[in-house]
Scaffold this motif. Structure first.
Motif, PDB file in Angstrom:
ATOM      1  N   ASP A 106       0.846  -1.191   0.000  1.00  0.00           N
ATOM      2  CA  ASP A 106       0.000   0.000   0.000  1.00  0.00           C
ATOM      3  C   ASP A 106       0.882   1.241   0.000  1.00  0.00           C
ATOM      4  O   ASP A 106       1.515   1.569   0.998  1.00  0.00           O
ATOM      5  N   GLY A 107       0.918   1.932  -1.178  1.00  0.00           N
ATOM      6  CA  GLY A 107       1.680   3.168  -1.283  1.00  0.00           C
ATOM      7  C   GLY A 107       0.806   4.395  -1.444  1.00  0.00           C
ATOM      8  O   GLY A 107       1.304   5.510  -1.473  1.00  0.00           O
ATOM      9  N   GLY A 108      -0.519   4.167  -1.557  1.00  0.00           N
ATOM     10  CA  GLY A 108      -1.447   5.285  -1.688  1.00  0.00           C
ATOM     11  C   GLY A 108      -2.885   4.835  -1.497  1.00  0.00           C
ATOM     12  O   GLY A 108      -3.818   5.559  -1.820  1.00  0.00           O
ATOM     13  N   GLY A 109      -3.030   3.608  -0.983  1.00  0.00           N
ATOM     14  CA  GLY A 109      -4.346   3.008  -0.798  1.00  0.00           C
ATOM     15  C   GLY A 109      -4.449   1.631  -1.408  1.00  0.00           C
ATOM     16  O   GLY A 109      -5.533   1.051  -1.510  1.00  0.00           O
ATOM     17  N   SER A 110      -3.325   1.043  -1.775  1.00  0.00           N
ATOM     18  CA  SER A 110      -3.325  -0.185  -2.569  1.00  0.00           C
ATOM     19  C   SER A 110      -3.710  -1.438  -1.811  1.00  0.00           C
ATOM     20  O   SER A 110      -3.909  -2.488  -2.426  1.00  0.00           O
ATOM     21  N   ILE A 111      -3.813  -1.383  -0.496  1.00  0.00           N
ATOM     22  CA  ILE A 111      -4.441  -2.449   0.289  1.00  0.00           C
ATOM     23  C   ILE A 111      -5.900  -2.103   0.538  1.00  0.00           C
ATOM     24  O   ILE A 111      -6.808  -2.911   0.330  1.00  0.00           O
ATOM     25  N   ARG A 112      -6.140  -0.862   0.947  1.00  0.00           N
ATOM     26  CA  ARG A 112      -7.480  -0.467   1.383  1.00  0.00           C
ATOM     27  C   ARG A 112      -8.468  -0.336   0.225  1.00  0.00           C
ATOM     28  O   ARG A 112      -9.639  -0.721   0.351  1.00  0.00           O
ATOM     29  N   ALA A 113      -8.034   0.174  -0.927  1.00  0.00           N
ATOM     30  CA  ALA A 113      -8.952   0.343  -2.058  1.00  0.00           C
ATOM     31  C   ALA A 113      -9.496  -0.996  -2.557  1.00  0.00           C
ATOM     32  O   ALA A 113     -10.716  -1.157  -2.694  1.00  0.00           O
ATOM     33  N   PRO A 114      -8.644  -1.990  -2.847  1.00  0.00           N
ATOM     34  CA  PRO A 114      -9.203  -3.279  -3.270  1.00  0.00           C
ATOM     35  C   PRO A 114      -9.951  -4.003  -2.152  1.00  0.00           C
ATOM     36  O   PRO A 114     -10.852  -4.786  -2.431  1.00  0.00           O
ATOM     37  N   ALA A 115      -9.600  -3.740  -0.894  1.00  0.00           N
ATOM     38  CA  ALA A 115     -10.384  -4.305   0.211  1.00  0.00           C
ATOM     39  C   ALA A 115     -11.811  -3.792   0.147  1.00  0.00           C
ATOM     40  O   ALA A 115     -12.779  -4.544   0.313  1.00  0.00           O
ATOM     41  N   SER A 116     -11.961  -2.495  -0.103  1.00  0.00           N
ATOM     42  CA  SER A 116     -13.289  -1.911  -0.227  1.00  0.00           C
ATOM     43  C   SER A 116     -14.010  -2.462  -1.445  1.00  0.00           C
ATOM     44  O   SER A 116     -15.191  -2.847  -1.370  1.00  0.00           O
ATOM     45  N   ALA A 117     -13.335  -2.533  -2.577  1.00  0.00           N
ATOM     46  CA  ALA A 117     -13.963  -2.965  -3.829  1.00  0.00           C
ATOM     47  C   ALA A 117     -14.384  -4.423  -3.804  1.00  0.00           C
ATOM     48  O   ALA A 117     -15.337  -4.811  -4.486  1.00  0.00           O
TER      49      ALA A 117
END
Length: 476
Positions: A172-183
């Motif tokens: 995660d460098g800008g949301g790369s764990i959290r964004a796909p977690a949400s999606a």
């Protein structure tokens, strides 16, 4: 069909417990994982490489002294090495590259007993919030195959959401764990800066923005895997604060009455779609019903103050291209990478050392102001994303300029990258669903080094509003 038909019903901790109690063998678990990958991946394109023989060989060995022994696991195919396997970074520039040494975090995964059975898809150099690289093809969201899985850890998210594995490595460098977690409807914890190691190939990622952890279906898996990987490694340039105890022990611990703020739009940021707003407001109400103090508030900053982070990212993309070309013994060429990646690198051409240092100093200044906000609050609640997952191709257009691409990133994920800059831990929880039946994540941000607070709260929310039974159709 694999004999262990209940495989997809268990999280990583649950599978490890079954294996330890001899209710099922590690070989049966490895076989079940291989069957699901072979059956589901052709439609989803979550993996860039699958090596079931590796999993079978490890599962057949004598038990490892690890608390996750025999659990199938996947590595994101970006800047993380497993000796003897291909690493692509989502780019044709890395075609044919094979790692000769494993990353420190991978060594820790193996020491914990995890069985690595493949690698997951990622956009080229992790630049995009959509996992749609030209080199390895687009990853499809298991909730709707025509929708984005987000990125850059989209392959890992899809593999976990579809039940190929219970958890998978992500960065995660800008949301790369959290964004796909949400999606994709998962738990996605971005740990505190330097909580997990980046070595031995780098001291930090993207100037300290990037940190590695996992995507999982349960809070306890995220905690258990953080126990397996956190801590200073020799040569690390700095370390996160030492935790008071095991992270897994925080799951189920009383969080106390937390002081919480929530917002659905940052100053200077884009509008948030109604489904994302509703999920956040409902999460805030849930927290209040659990006895926490919740009020509307946000840190004192404007999104415009983070615009110089675009220069920092572009500089590191340019460096990655030049280093690989140098290793190949030639100059970098436009055709080596995707047009959008080249456009990002060209943005950094001519950047002076003073300009780069000035951007870093400006971002540090904003980070200090945000840190003072967490003197008043334990947790900030925001949407994870400002939009539900859009159709494939929306976020990643090859003819976009770098400026246009970064505008799309801001409009899609305005709430995540800020906390890569500050280095604070933040977690996305699958607490909402859109009117179209797509997952909607809610982000909870803690003070620097306070994963313990986030894990206690997340476990409380998981118990109050369980999500484990909510799976995409292909996961059943």
């Amino acid at each position: 069909m694999a004999a262990f038909s209940e495989y997809g019903s268990f999280d990583a901790v649950g599978l490890a417990q079954l294996i330890e109690r001899r209710k099922v063998s590690a070989s049966e678990v490895a076989e079940a994982a291989a069957e699901r990958i072979a059956r589901l991946n052709p439609a989803l394109n979550a993996l860039t490489a699958s090596f079931p023989e590796h999993g079978a060989a490890l599962a057949a060995q004598s038990p490892v002294e690890g608390h996750l022994c025999g659990v199938p696991f996947l590595l994101k195919d970006l800047s993380t090495h497993l000796a003897g396997t291909r690493l692509t970074n989502g780019s044709a520039l890395y075609a044919g590259y094979v790692s000769t040494e494993s990353s420190t975090i991978v060594e820790r995964y193996l020491r914990a007993g995890l069985v690595i059975v493949g690698k997951t898809n990622t956009p080229e150099f992790g630049l995009s919030p959509a996992t749609e690289p030209l080199f390895t093809g687009a990853t499809r969201n298991p909730w709707d195959l025509e929708r984005s899985a987000a990125g850059s850890s989209g392959g890992s998210a899809v593999a976990v959401a579809s039940g190929m594995v219970p958890a998978a490595h992500a960065t995660d460098g800008g949301g790369s764990i959290r964004a796909p977690a949400s999606a994709c409807g998962l738990v996605g914890l971005k740990p505190t800066r330097a909580r997990t190691p980046s070595g031995p190939f780098a001291g930090e990622g993207w100037g300290g923005y990037s940190v590695a952890h996992v995507l999982s279906r349960s809070v306890r898996d995220s905690a258990a895997l953080l126990d397996a990987t956190h801590g200073l490694a020799p040569g690390d340039p700095y370390a996160a604060p030492t935790p008071a105890g095991p992270f897994l022990c925080e799951v189920g611990a009383d969080p106390g009455r937390l002081r919480m703020a929530f917002t659905t739009r940052f100053a200077g940021g884009p509008e948030t779609e109604p489904d994302c707003m509703a999920a956040t407001e409902q999460a805030a109400a849930l927290c209040a019903s659990l006895g926490h103090h919740v009020e509307v508030d946000q840190p004192d900053f404007s999104m415009d103050e983070f615009a110089c982070s675009n220069l920092v990212i572009a500089t590191h993309i340019r460096l990655a291209i030049l280093q690989r070309a140098m290793a190949l013994g030639r100059d970098a060429e436009r055709g080596d990478v995707e047009p959008l990646t080249w456009a990002a690198a060209e943005t950094a051409r001519g950047t002076t050392a003073a300009e780069y240092a000035g951007a870093i100093n400006a971002l540090h200044g904003v980070s200090r102001r945000i840190a003072r906000f967490f003197d008043r609050y334990d947790v900030l609640i925001t949407p994870t994303l400002a939009q539900v997952p859009p159709p494939l191709g929306t976020l990643r257009k090859q003819d976009d300029s770098y400026a246009e691409h970064r505008r799309k990133v801001r409009d899609f994920a305005p709430f995540t990258g800020i906390f890569n800059v500050t280095g604070q831990p933040a977690i996305s929880l699958p607490l909402g669903m859109s009117r179209e039946g797509l997952p909607v994540g809610v982000q909870f941000v803690g003070g620097f080094g306070r994963e313990d607070v986030l894990l206690r709260l997340s476990a409380q929310l998981e118990q109050a509003q369980p999500w484990c039974g909510r799976r995409p159709p292909c996961a059943t």
